[in-house]
Design an enzyme around this catalytic site. Structure first.
Site: not given
Length: 222
Positions: A11-13, A16
């Site tokens: 989930g970490s931007p 990503r």
């Protein structure tokens, strides 16, 4: 032979953003999930890799690099066949760097991380209007950056796009993007969504992040 390992959380931007860069460069890598909620990042084994205990962390041949911007720049500099994603031209690079600093200082730190800490980790059900305003301000700035360009730092895709798209598609967990108001921003997102590697590198993780936030209902203080 390239032997890369990316340590991260889906989930970490920032994680990503690195995934997008790796995919754009067509670089094979091993992905290792870090149990952040279980505080695995504070284990002696992880601290030996990264004393700041953050994700993403990249391992390349026994060397460790952290901070998504540093990792992306490193990957392009070392492995890309051209400088398209991170131009060597001083002015073009300065614009890319400015957008990267904007992402880390304004979009991620001020708009995203502060409210996420309250809602997701501290389970607060009421947030201040100023935190919502910070997200709107981020949307406003990105819309202005795109006024005369197809991409965030000019007319070609760069690592600045990867960095910002990962955070912007996370902010929608709190406030949807008004497509009538933010026409350039909306068009830019749709353009990046068409990249063949987008869904796997960013789309799935962004959807996961949004689902986590949607599972934590909150109201805005008046």
């Amino acid at each position: 032979m390239v032997e890369l390992t990316l340590y991260g959380v889906d989930g970490s931007p920032p994680v990503r953003a690195v995934k997008l860069t790796l995919a754009a460069l067509n670089l094979p890598y091993k992905y290792t999930q870090v149990n952040v909620l279980g505080r695995e990042q504070l284990s002696p084994a992880f601290l030996e890799k990264n004393p700041q205990h953050t994700v993403p962390t990249l391992e390349d041949g026994g060397n460790f690099i952290w901070d998504s911007h540093a990792i992306m720049a490193y990957l392009v500099t070392k492995y890309a066949s051209s400088d398209d994603l991170y131009p060597k031209d001083p002015l073009q690079r300065a614009v890319v760097d400015q957008r990267l600093h904007f992402e880390s200082g304004v979009v991620f730190a001020s708009a995203l991380r502060s409210i996420t800490k309250l809602v997701l980790f501290l389970n607060q059900t009421v947030v201040a209007q100023t935190q919502i305003d910070a997200i709107v301000e981020a949307y406003d700035f990105v819309e202005k950056f795109l006024q005369n360009h197809d991409y965030i730092a000019g007319n070609s895709l760069t690592i600045a796009d990867f960095s910002l798209i990962s955070s912007i598609t996370s902010l929608v967990a709190y406030i949807d993007i008004d497509q009538a108001k933010y026409t350039k921003l909306t068009s830019w997102i749709k353009k990046l969504e068409k990249l063949p590697y987008y869904e796997e590198a960013n789309g799935k993780g962004a959807a996961f992040f949004v689902s986590m936030i949607k599972g934590k209902p909150f109201t805005v203080a008046k």
